[in-house]
Enzyme design. Structure first.
Site, PDB file in Angstrom:
ATOM      1  N   LYS B 170      -0.982  15.993 -12.643  1.00 16.35           N
ATOM      2  CA  LYS B 170       0.024  15.108 -12.070  1.00 16.35           C
ATOM      3  C   LYS B 170       0.386  15.703 -10.711  1.00 16.35           C
ATOM      4  CE  LYS B 170       4.382  13.565 -11.407  1.00 16.35           C
ATOM      5  NZ  LYS B 170       5.323  14.198 -10.469  1.00 16.35           N
ATOM      6  N   GLY B 229      11.538  20.605 -15.958  1.00 17.99           N
ATOM      7  CA  GLY B 229      10.656  21.237 -16.930  1.00 17.99           C
ATOM      8  C   GLY B 229      11.181  21.106 -18.339  1.00 17.99           C
ATOM      9  N   GLU B 248       6.868  27.256 -16.396  1.00 22.13           N
ATOM     10  CA  GLU B 248       7.524  28.324 -15.649  1.00 22.13           C
ATOM     11  C   GLU B 248       8.650  27.618 -14.917  1.00 22.13           C
ATOM     12  OE1 GLU B 248       5.431  30.160 -12.223  1.00 22.13           O
ATOM     13  OE2 GLU B 248       7.551  30.167 -11.683  1.00 22.13           O
ATOM     14  N   CYS B 285       9.072  31.332  -6.626  1.00 23.99           N
ATOM     15  CA  CYS B 285       9.671  31.491  -7.962  1.00 23.99           C
ATOM     16  C   CYS B 285      10.071  32.940  -8.200  1.00 23.99           C
ATOM     17  CB  CYS B 285       8.709  31.018  -9.034  1.00 23.99           C
ATOM     18  SG  CYS B 285       6.990  31.428  -8.704  1.00 23.99           S
ATOM     19  N   GLU B 374      19.167  30.076 -10.572  1.00 23.18           N
ATOM     20  CA  GLU B 374      18.297  30.099  -9.411  1.00 23.18           C
ATOM     21  C   GLU B 374      18.761  29.071  -8.381  1.00 23.18           C
ATOM     22  OE1 GLU B 374      14.296  28.829 -10.209  1.00 23.18           O
ATOM     23  OE2 GLU B 374      13.514  29.773  -8.397  1.00 23.18           O
TER      24      GLU B 374
END
Lengths: 513, 513
Positions: B170, B229, B248, B285, B374
């Site tokens: 995707k 996610g 992740e 990340c 984050e």
């Protein structure tokens, strides 16, 4: 207000009577306390090192053997599985603890990998050293059908402890007294090793739910039904921090007899199949629940032999009255499917409250999805196929299973290869010319399979690889030798197998800069 | 009724303008067709064998290099990451494809284990041979921040193909033209290898959802935000047949400076930390989002150096306008927390639509959970600790992270050891005296960590072990040599590493019975 805690009652399935109150169901506060204690035990279990944990596992086996007589009597009273089978199961349980001690002593489970720096790499490579560490406390759910080998002292407990993870076991309600007795033996060994909280025991359905959702629990191991297992899997996945749920749920374990095999030894296969699907009164997760047999003279002879033998097979007590009721209901549902004929067996439950072995038959053209659901207990469905193409098309419609078995002719090659190709995508173990009941504990064993056999087919609950479920990797980058775990130091003081700069190496490497 | 399919538009983040229409979002029927095609490609990809798949990966790298100029221009236009960085990323992407070709050629990923029969074992052991097989088609979600190395031709695609799993990617909406161009290169190699459906590409948010719930998809690999996610993870877990979701998600990547390190080289650490948290405009990340610095003279000097350097750090374009808006909002939320002081940075978004680097500061006593989330972009929070005990207590409150970094003094041992002990339970990689941005592709790399760094900390998305995500084991019991996969035959014609009867063995064993 007084919320009485429900009793935990030990029931004799042979009589259906309650024999004793073993204790009380664990309260939410008790479960939380056991999980917190397990979490606190993580450093102590780590501090034991691999050698200390191997010793703990061996001591646990010895303590179980010390109490063997008591444990076997309780297990027989609570499961009706009989002393010969349970004696074997206890031996297997202790052998499994010792095998997993050997596995972690060998050290490959640590997956030690060392990459020296390479400034020329794209991107540049620092000094990197990888190994596995314990995930943290593990919740283990005891299974009804193995009061020892898949319960409190079973493979999940053994492999979690081997990995360095404290365990909180939820006792199966079918054998609370056996659970308590085996827990006592494990706990003595844990106390002696200085890690009393390495193993805990909780009771009750609510305790199971509390366990899966407790913040300290890092992974769950479960053996049981699709319905119960999926509900717990969903809880584990829905947590704020999801945790892996290693569930072995349900499996129909197809068995295929090729026309050549039927011609060469149909009678012996009929005998073997009967023995396999009635072993332990069909209460094995690997019970062959579907057998694909050829049409024609030899196939018919095999079917008739199985019908005759099945009719003579003795009734027996199942693990619990609930399981008996589910068996009776399941057999009735199977028998009601279109095209089904009953070859052996009448009422699935006799007047004495025992289960009667059942052999059903259906032509391949009438095969339906309803026949692919596991029915726990001594029943198997023969599916008659007319052609090789029909057989392969039928196999292609099966759900995931723990095992797939193939009986073939002497030297036969073409059809067996095609069958293996199809079943390989749907199973975790292919058995040739044998029976799937009987799961060896060894380095190569795989006891898993695509859903619903397992919630994640990548993980086995039996054998050396079972330890991997409870480990996660960590890499140390540019870390001075003095701060590295011994497994990752250049001098490899523990002598663990390692991969160095991409090459599987011996146990020592020369120090670097 | 005409449901128009939305356009897929390529936007230049430097201008915020749409540059071209790359295509249309994939319809549900298109996604289903790609997944079915991927499923049909499983046998063809298996038939290539390890050598054929390794060749395919190498050819893919070569095809990407052929189109390098076009790909780099598109990637720069769509990401604003700049040609130097993207040139490095393309090299890394191609090196990764070749590295994974080497990994599967070596053969350890097959995990071949052979146990010969042992009738004396408890329970008796048949002939058992275990190896891994591909799970099946894998859905890969491209990431915004690595248009090459974590997108269409990235590590997830490479490791799934290496494992033998066809891939449906995707495309990330931030770089559809780059996705299409890289897909074109991969597809040329796949067509040449005779497995055109080994890689497919779909576009659009709805296509992503359709992918995760498609019956043919056996696993998902995802790099992105916690919110996105987790929503896909939930879908994967809620399927009738749940599939593993290797995500992740988010990581705050704590960095610790000991008092000794601050005294010995505070200025150099300030420079290094600035470089690390602003690298790629903080869109890694592994960006260090929290830095624990000591109180006192040297700590204060380090903080002042970072404040001065941070104030001079240039503004830059982020990957998308949405990411810019999220950065501005995230910085404002961080700055509004109790006790926070802004050491460097004013408005997080300047008038030209660029992001301004930001350094925040908070005393340990005011540290709160809100600071552990984050914030994607060039911002870091300095947490000043007064004592070692305070530092360790603060670290004990952190969520899972991909990395934890420790700067220590020359030969320092006690505090570093205690820090490593605490962070080991919370991270997938410990970095000493360096910076976490920069993830080597090697045998020992681990790029994962406890949630939310990864949905399952047992699996890395970078390095040799990334292949393991897409494999599952199968055991063959008492299977004749003629029907075994070559990897499991006694003569080991492919020369793969194996464990035989518990012992890591060479590549050939003597034939048995």
């Amino acid at each position: 207000m007084n919320h009485a805690t429900p009793d935990v009652v030990s029931v004799d399935p042979r009589t259906g009577e309650a024999v004793e109150v073993v204790g009380a169901e664990s309260t939410p506060a008790e479960v939380a306390a056991r999980c917190a204690a397990a979490d606190s035990a993580v450093p102590a279990l780590a501090a034991l090192g691999v050698a200390g944990r191997a010793a703990l596992l061996r001591d646990m086996a010895a303590e179980l053997e010390k109490d063997g007589e008591t444990i076997l009597a309780l297990a027989d009273r609570e499961s009706a599985l009989g002393l010969p089978r349970l004696t074997g199961e206890l031996a297997r349980t202790c052998a499994q603890l010792r095998f997993l001690a050997d596995v972690v002593t060998e050290g490959s489970h640590l997956g030690v990998v060392i990459d020296h720096p390479d400034p020329a790499a794209v991107p540049p490579r620092p000094d990197l050293r990888r190994m596995t560490v314990p995930r943290g406390p593990v919740a283990v759910f005891g299974a009804s059908n193995f009061p020892l080998a898949f319960s409190v002292p079973g493979g999940d407990t053994a492999s979690a402890l081997a990995a360095g993870c404290p365990v909180v076991v939820k006792a199966h309600p079918a054998h609370p007294a056996t659970s308590l007795a085996t827990y006592g033996a494990l706990r003595r060994a844990a106390v002696l090793a200085g890690v009393p909280d390495a193993v805990s025991l909780v009771h009750g359905r609510a305790a199971g739910v509390a366990l899966v959702t407790d913040q300290h629990i890092a992974a769950v191991a479960f053996t049981g039904s699709v319905r119960g297992g999926r509900a717990l899997f969903d809880l584990a996945a829905a947590r704020p921090e999801p945790i892996p749920f290693f569930g072995e749920l349900g499996s129909v374990n197809p068995l295929v007899v090729t026309p050549t095999a039927a011609a060469e030894r149909g009678a012996s296969i009929a005998e073997g199949l009967l023995g396999s699907f009635t072993l332990g009164m069909g209460q094995f997760c690997t019970k062959p629940g579907l057998a694909f047999v050829p049409a024609g003279e030899h196939g018919t002879a095999l079917q008739e032999a199985l019908a005759a033998r099945g009719t003579d097979a003795p009734a027996g007590t199942l693990l619990t009255r609930n399981i008996l009721a589910a068996y009776a209901e399941g057999v009735r549902e199977l028998a009601a499917q279109p095209g089904i004929r009953v070859l052996a067996g009448a009422e699935p439950r006799d007047l004495a409250g025992r289960a009667t072995p059942t052999v059903l038959w259906v032509p391949g053209a009438m095969f339906s999805e309803a026949l692919t659901e596991e029915c726990f207990g001594p029943v198997t469905v023969l599916v008659e196929y007319a052609t090789e193409e029909e057989l392969l098309a039928l196999l292609d419609r099966l759900p995931g299973s723990l095992t797939a078995t193939l009986h073939m002719g002497e030297g036969e090659e073409d059809l067996p290869r095609r069958v293996i190709d199809v079943v390989t995508r749907r199973t975790g173990r292919v058995v040739c010319d044998g029976y799937p009941t009987g799961v060896a504990v060894s380095w190569a064993m795989n006891h898993s399979g695509p859903y619903p056999a397992a919630t994640d087919s990548a993980h086995t609950s039996v054998g050396a690889a079972a330890v991997q479920r409870f480990l996660r990797p960590i890499a140390y980058q540019d870390t001075p030798q003095r701060l590295l775990p011994p497994e990752l130091r250049d001098d490899n003081p523990l002598g663990v197998p390692r991969r160095v700069d991409g090459v599987l190496a011996g146990t020592a490497i020369s120090p670097t800069g």
